[in-house]
Design an enzyme around this catalytic site. Structure first.
Site, PDB file in Angstrom:
ATOM      1  CD  GLU A  40      36.953  39.579  34.985  1.00 42.49           C
ATOM      2  OE1 GLU A  40      36.639  39.037  36.065  1.00 42.49           O
ATOM      3  OE2 GLU A  40      37.599  38.999  34.098  1.00 42.49           O
ATOM      4  NE  ARG A  44      38.126  37.055  27.854  1.00 44.49           N
ATOM      5  CZ  ARG A  44      37.497  36.073  28.476  1.00 44.49           C
ATOM      6  NH1 ARG A  44      36.582  35.368  27.850  1.00 44.49           N
ATOM      7  NH2 ARG A  44      37.789  35.791  29.726  1.00 44.49           N
ATOM      8  CE  LYS A 128      40.091  34.333  36.025  1.00 47.43           C
ATOM      9  NZ  LYS A 128      39.211  35.086  35.135  1.00 47.43           N
TER      10      LYS A 128
HETATM   11  C1  3PG Z   1      36.962  34.117  32.607  1.00 42.98           C
HETATM   12  O1  3PG Z   1      37.747  34.776  31.943  1.00 42.98           O
HETATM   13  O2  3PG Z   1      36.910  34.230  33.825  1.00 42.98           O
HETATM   14  C2  3PG Z   1      36.131  33.092  31.917  1.00 42.98           C
HETATM   15  O3  3PG Z   1      36.170  33.299  30.560  1.00 42.98           O
HETATM   16  C3  3PG Z   1      34.737  33.020  32.426  1.00 42.98           C
HETATM   17  O4  3PG Z   1      33.931  32.448  31.444  1.00 42.98           O
HETATM   18  P1  3PG Z   1      32.760  31.397  31.741  1.00 42.98           P
HETATM   19  O5  3PG Z   1      31.988  31.876  32.928  1.00 42.98           O
HETATM   20  O6  3PG Z   1      31.933  31.449  30.488  1.00 42.98           O
HETATM   21  O7  3PG Z   1      33.405  30.061  31.945  1.00 42.98           O
END
Ligand code: 3PG
Length: 206
Positions: A40, A44, A128
């Site tokens: 993914e 950003r 999700k």
């Molecule tokens: C996402 O967009 O799913 C999160 O930013 C995942 O980030 P993390 O694994 O660093 O919490």
């Protein structure tokens, strides 16, 4: 591939933030070599769409998707770049419609029973769960399985190598997502061997 099948591609979906599109191909190759083909790429950074494009063109074994799709226009842009799936942290009607219109499988983010039920009304059963840790973690997901057994989740947000297995043990979790596979310093220094090793460990979680 539909969204339910997407949940079964691999136990951990690396969530990637790429500042330089030139890193995309070696990074994707390292993740695939480590056993994690679903990647993914979060929208950003300005480099994200080009990163999706390069992985789609040059790493055929990768299943590249676009994450952090928060505006309807981004869904079409990601599809145009070659994304094979879409992920969003939350969902609005406009975003759901835009993601549906691409024809791609997508995982829209929810963090409550009501949000999950809103997607269920549209026949959507793969979602999700975000932000997984802050929203209640494995206990919360276990609680949702009672009234909403038809929903399966990819929890993301605050998951670590130490907690991933707790999520993966749940009947309503297909896979988890996280950024820990691609640490910023490893990407910046091009330490693809480290990325591959982290992926291999994660791939063995299930
Ligand atoms: C996402 O967009 O799913 C999160 O930013 C995942 O980030 P993390 O694994 O660093 O919490």
């Amino acid at each position: 591939m539909n969204a339910e099948e997407l949940l079964d591609v691999c136990p951990v979906v690396p969530v990637v933030v790429l500042r330089d599109a030139a890193d995309a191909v070696p990074l994707a190759r390292a993740l695939v070599a480590g056993g994690l083909p679903a990647i993914e790429v979060t929208l950003r950074t300005p480099a994200a769409l080009e990163a999706v494009e390069r992985i789609a063109a040059e790493v055929p074994d990768a299943v590249v998707g676009a994450g952090t799709v928060v505006a309807p226009g981004q869904a079409e842009a990601a599809a145009g770049a070659g994304a094979r799936f879409l992920v969003s942290p939350g969902c609005t009607d406009a975003l759901r419609e835009a993601m549906t219109a691409t024809g791609l499988p997508f995982l829209a983010g929810v963090s409550s029973a009501s949000e999950a039920m809103a997607l269920l009304e549209h026949g959507i059963t793969a979602m999700k769960f975000f932000p997984a840790k802050a929203a209640g973690g494995p206990d919360y997901l276990r609680s949702l399985a009672g009234p909403l057994p038809q929903v399966r989740f990819c929890p993301t947000g605050g998951i670590t190598p130490d907690t991933a297995a707790d999520y993966l043990a749940l009947a309503n979790v297909g896979c988890v997502g996280g950024t820990w596979l691609t640490p910023d310093d490893a990407v910046r220094s091009g330490d693809w061997a480290r990325v591959e090793a982290l992926a291999r460990k994660a791939a063995a979680l299930r």
